[in-house]
Design a protein around this motif. Sequence first.
Motif, short mmCIF file in Angstrom:
data_model
loop_
_atom_site.label_atom_id
_atom_site.label_comp_id
_atom_site.label_asym_id
_atom_site.label_seq_id
_atom_site.Cartn_x
_atom_site.Cartn_y
_atom_site.Cartn_z
N GLU A 145 0.84 -1.21 0.00
CA GLU A 145 0.00 0.00 0.00
C GLU A 145 0.87 1.26 0.00
OE1 GLU A 145 -3.10 2.53 2.76
OE2 GLU A 145 -2.37 0.59 3.46
N GLU A 146 1.87 1.29 0.87
CA GLU A 146 2.75 2.45 0.95
C GLU A 146 3.48 2.66 -0.37
OE1 GLU A 146 6.52 4.10 3.65
OE2 GLU A 146 5.52 2.20 4.15
N SER A 147 3.95 1.57 -0.96
CA SER A 147 4.67 1.65 -2.22
C SER A 147 3.77 2.16 -3.34
CB SER A 147 5.24 0.28 -2.58
OG SER A 147 5.95 0.32 -3.80
N ALA A 148 2.53 1.66 -3.40
CA ALA A 148 1.60 2.08 -4.46
C ALA A 148 1.26 3.55 -4.34
CB ALA A 148 0.34 1.23 -4.40
N ARG A 149 0.98 4.02 -3.13
CA ARG A 149 0.65 5.43 -2.93
C ARG A 149 1.84 6.32 -3.31
NH1 ARG A 149 -4.23 5.94 -0.63
NH2 ARG A 149 -5.03 4.19 0.62
N ALA A 150 3.04 5.90 -2.92
CA ALA A 150 4.22 6.70 -3.23
C ALA A 150 4.46 6.75 -4.73
CB ALA A 150 5.44 6.11 -2.51
N TYR A 151 4.27 5.63 -5.41
CA TYR A 151 4.52 5.57 -6.85
C TYR A 151 3.53 6.45 -7.62
CZ TYR A 151 5.72 3.36 -11.35
OH TYR A 151 6.13 3.11 -12.65
N ILE A 152 2.26 6.38 -7.26
CA ILE A 152 1.27 7.24 -7.92
C ILE A 152 1.61 8.70 -7.69
CG2 ILE A 152 -1.15 7.95 -7.88
CD1 ILE A 152 -1.86 5.01 -7.34
N GLY A 153 2.05 9.03 -6.49
CA GLY A 153 2.46 10.41 -6.21
C GLY A 153 3.63 10.84 -7.08
N GLU A 154 4.62 9.96 -7.23
CA GLU A 154 5.76 10.26 -8.09
C GLU A 154 5.33 10.53 -9.53
OE1 GLU A 154 8.58 7.10 -7.96
OE2 GLU A 154 8.98 7.29 -5.82
N LEU A 155 4.48 9.65 -10.06
CA LEU A 155 4.06 9.79 -11.45
C LEU A 155 3.23 11.05 -11.66
CD1 LEU A 155 3.10 6.08 -12.26
CD2 LEU A 155 5.22 7.28 -12.81
N ASN A 156 2.37 11.38 -10.71
CA ASN A 156 1.58 12.61 -10.83
C ASN A 156 2.46 13.85 -10.76
OD1 ASN A 156 -1.13 11.91 -11.36
ND2 ASN A 156 -1.49 11.38 -9.21
N ARG A 157 3.41 13.85 -9.84
CA ARG A 157 4.29 15.02 -9.71
C ARG A 157 5.15 15.20 -10.95
NH1 ARG A 157 4.54 13.02 -4.44
NH2 ARG A 157 6.49 11.90 -4.86
N ALA A 158 5.55 14.11 -11.56
CA ALA A 158 6.37 14.19 -12.77
C ALA A 158 5.53 14.46 -14.02
CB ALA A 158 7.15 12.89 -12.95
N ARG A 159 4.21 14.44 -13.87
CA ARG A 159 3.29 14.65 -14.99
C ARG A 159 3.63 13.72 -16.15
NH1 ARG A 159 2.22 21.25 -15.03
NH2 ARG A 159 1.49 21.35 -12.85
N VAL A 160 3.80 12.46 -15.80
CA VAL A 160 4.12 11.45 -16.79
C VAL A 160 2.97 11.29 -17.79
CG1 VAL A 160 4.57 8.98 -17.11
CG2 VAL A 160 5.70 10.24 -15.27
N PHE A 161 1.75 11.44 -17.30
CA PHE A 161 0.57 11.34 -18.15
C PHE A 161 -0.03 12.73 -18.39
CE2 PHE A 161 0.91 7.26 -15.93
CZ PHE A 161 0.83 6.37 -17.00
N PRO A 162 -0.76 12.90 -19.49
CA PRO A 162 -1.33 14.22 -19.79
C PRO A 162 -2.46 14.62 -18.86
CG PRO A 162 -2.05 12.60 -21.40
CD PRO A 162 -1.00 11.94 -20.57
N ALA A 163 -2.98 13.68 -18.08
CA ALA A 163 -4.02 13.96 -17.11
C ALA A 163 -3.67 13.26 -15.80
CB ALA A 163 -5.38 13.50 -17.63
N ALA A 164 -4.38 13.62 -14.75
CA ALA A 164 -4.10 13.03 -13.45
C ALA A 164 -4.45 11.54 -13.42
CB ALA A 164 -4.89 13.76 -12.37
N ILE A 165 -3.68 10.79 -12.68
CA ILE A 165 -3.96 9.37 -12.50
C ILE A 165 -5.18 9.21 -11.60
CG2 ILE A 165 -3.08 7.25 -11.43
CD1 ILE A 165 -0.27 8.18 -12.25
N VAL A 166 -6.12 8.38 -12.02
CA VAL A 166 -7.33 8.16 -11.24
C VAL A 166 -7.34 6.79 -10.56
CG1 VAL A 166 -8.69 9.72 -12.69
CG2 VAL A 166 -8.60 7.27 -13.25
N THR A 167 -6.23 6.09 -10.64
CA THR A 167 -6.12 4.77 -10.02
C THR A 167 -6.43 4.84 -8.53
OG1 THR A 167 -4.41 4.15 -11.61
CG2 THR A 167 -4.59 2.81 -9.63
N GLN A 168 -7.34 4.01 -8.09
CA GLN A 168 -7.70 3.94 -6.68
C GLN A 168 -6.85 2.88 -5.98
OE1 GLN A 168 -11.95 3.20 -6.44
NE2 GLN A 168 -12.33 4.52 -8.20
#
Length: 225
Positions: A145-168
């Motif tokens: 859980e901690e790893s998944a939350r941290a990874y999604i945060g990393e990807l959102n901050r880096a704006r890897v995708f053109p829109a925000a990640i909605v993964t729950q």
Amino acid sequence: MTRLILALVLTALSLSSAPAPAEEWRAIPAPTTSIVETGPQTAVFAGGCFWGVQGVYQHTRGVISATSGYAGGEAGTAHYERVSRGDTGHAESVQVVYDPAQVSYGALMQIFFSVVHDPTELNRQGPDVGPQYRSVIFPQTPAQEESARAYIGELNRARVFPAAIVTQIEENAPFYPAEAYHQNFLARHPTHPYIVQEDLPKIDALARLLPSAFRADPVLLPLTN
């Protein structure tokens, strides 16, 4: 038999009239931190129709098994006809058993965000619409859980995708295996129109973009019927 299946897969992919454009697939950066796991571990991911999700992980090195199923709802509604109504809380999911000495949880998440699905689509994936096709990570341990939350945060901050990640991220969600006819679906039906159009490009993308993670012979579930 597995090499014959792969040959059929590649043939069907070459015959697809409208394959996914190459620019739709790219290797997303791996997590910057990792978790320590020993012995066989379990992860559960949901990213649209489970046929393709299972197929991708069956072609991933270090995966011991990948099982299509349902997570997020109750046991009594964990069957295809009921889940398909979209009101059970379930998501079509895949339970991945893996050897962390060969593939890390972080690498499985990298594959999830790189080729399994589009994590910016809310309650849908491609032609499939409804909350049962939502993007979800079901962590099996606090470390996951901690790893998944941290990874999604990393990807959102880096704006890897053109829109925000909605993964729950949904905790404490039991996994229920799907019916036998859904298991190994990609390998058993490589020329099915849905598989050719929606899922074979994912296998191709895994091989091209993350070749060290790709295995040509998929690890299939033993089925009795």
